[in-house]
Enzyme design. Structure first.
Site, PDB file in Angstrom:
ATOM      1  NE  ARG A  56       4.715  -0.515  -4.442  1.00 35.83           N
ATOM      2  CZ  ARG A  56       3.981   0.581  -4.257  1.00 35.83           C
ATOM      3  NH1 ARG A  56       4.149   1.612  -5.021  1.00 35.83           N
ATOM      4  NH2 ARG A  56       3.097   0.648  -3.285  1.00 35.83           N
ATOM      5  CB  THR A  57       3.564  -7.378  -5.013  1.00 32.80           C
ATOM      6  OG1 THR A  57       4.432  -6.565  -4.222  1.00 32.80           O
ATOM      7  CG2 THR A  57       4.141  -8.765  -5.144  1.00 32.80           C
ATOM      8  CE  LYS A  86     -18.763 -18.309   0.375  1.00 33.91           C
ATOM      9  NZ  LYS A  86     -18.743 -18.978  -0.929  1.00 33.91           N
ATOM     10  NE  ARG A 108       1.824  -8.501  -0.612  1.00 30.34           N
ATOM     11  CZ  ARG A 108       2.289  -7.290  -0.893  1.00 30.34           C
ATOM     12  NH1 ARG A 108       1.546  -6.219  -0.621  1.00 30.34           N
ATOM     13  NH2 ARG A 108       3.467  -7.117  -1.434  1.00 30.34           N
ATOM     14  CG  HIS A 136       7.833  -8.817  -0.533  1.00 29.52           C
ATOM     15  ND1 HIS A 136       7.482  -9.448  -1.715  1.00 29.52           N
ATOM     16  CD2 HIS A 136       7.304  -7.558  -0.614  1.00 29.52           C
ATOM     17  CE1 HIS A 136       6.777  -8.604  -2.456  1.00 29.52           C
ATOM     18  NE2 HIS A 136       6.654  -7.459  -1.810  1.00 29.52           N
TER      19      HIS A 136
END
Ligand code: CP
Length: 309
Positions: A56-57, A86, A108, A136
């Site tokens: 969703r996000t 890396k 995120r 969130h």
């Protein structure tokens, strides 16, 4: 403007955002509205940088971007597919992305506080799309917008927040934002091992928001206007909590305990804590709720890009 925590929002800027959301939604559904919106920011780009899975996000932010005319540059599984693999630090990644002149970088990250760390060095607006068990904020914005849409108020509501309250960041943020409004009462429903943390309870006390902690589903959901259910956050459990189960399932039988004019929300994804049989109940609003995420995120991107001008 960075969007890192729900604490940045107050009644005034929330209602401003909701007005912008409604306005964009109205244009979207009007004749030629989609074309009009698609021209709005066509000279700008946004970047989504996701170090943790999302349906969703990420997809709603990217869709929101496209619908407003932004170009969208994206990395999913950024821990693997970006140079983080890396050993590049988040600070260096942000210094580089700043050079590409995005209107917003949406991040995120599985580690709590990491998006805030990125924002500290960023010249570009950073939006927190979820950081570990931290926050969130855009989920809370769409949760609140869904409640507002259904009740036309955000005061004097009894809201049950249930499930995994220890590891669920959406539960924590929702409790905090509800305390910015008057007369709300929160019923936390969970097993003892997954109870809401003390910092949230202290926050509510400081803001004069009443709450209770309940361990049985029946008294937890009856009499509530909003029942907000969450899944067990398996990916975040401490080693000592790996054996836990959320323990509570909302099924048709449980729905009979809920008020006729109440609503059932869930940030999704759902696992087994709401049975599929419940989806047809008119009080089950979780898919509408996810849909509201598109328009809230459009409004947020539109606001951020407008501030840029
Ligand atoms: N509600 C939510 O954040 O869903 P995703 O993990 O799919 O983005």
């Amino acid at each position: 403007m960075h969007v890192i925590s729900i604490d940045q929002f107050n009644r005034e800027n929330l209602f401003e955002l909701f007005e912008r959301t409604k306005k964009l939604e109205k244009i979207f559904y009007s004749k030629d509205g989609r074309l009009e919106l698609a021209k709005k920011h066509r000279d700008k780009q946004i970047c989504t940088l996701f170090y943790e899975p999302s349906t969703r996000t990420r997809l709603s932010f990217e869709t929101a971007g496209y619908k407003l005319g932004f170009g969208v540059v994206s990395t999913e599984s950024a821990g693997e597919f970006s140079s983080a693999s890396k050993g590049e630090t988040i600070e260096d990644t942000i210094h580089v992305l700043d050079e590409y002149k995005f209107s917003a970088i949406i991040i995120r990250h599985p580690e709590t506080g990491m998006v805030g760390r990125a924002a500290k060095v960023a010249k570009t607006p950073v939006i927190n799309a979820g950081d570990g068990k931290g926050e969130h904020p855009t989920q809370s914005l769409l949760d609140l917008y869904t409640i507002y849409f259904n009740f036309n108020r955000l005061d004097n509501l009894t809201v049950t927040i249930g499930g995994d309250l220890k590891y669920g960041r959406t539960a924590r943020s929702l409790a905090k934002i509800l305390s910015k409004f008057d007369g709300n009462h929160i019923k936390f429903v969970s097993t003892k091992s997954l109870a809401i943390d003390k910092d949230i309870k202290d926050f509510l006390k400081k803001n004069d928001t009443t709450f209770e902690e309940i361990t049985d589903i029946e008294s937890g959901i009856k009499d509530s206007d909003v029942v907000y259910w969450t899944r067990l956050q398996k990916e975040r459990l401490a080693e000592s909590d790996k054996h836990l189960a959320s323990g509570f399932v909302i099924d048709k039988k449980a729905m009979r305990l809920m008020k006729k004019d109440s609503i059932l929300l869930h940030p999704l994804p759902r696992v087994d804590e709401i049975t599929i049989g419940v989806d047809d109940d008119p009080r089950a609003k979780y898919f509408d709720q996810a849909g509201n995420g598109l328009f809230i995120r459009m409004a947020l991107l539109d606001q951020i890009a407008s501030e840029e001008n």
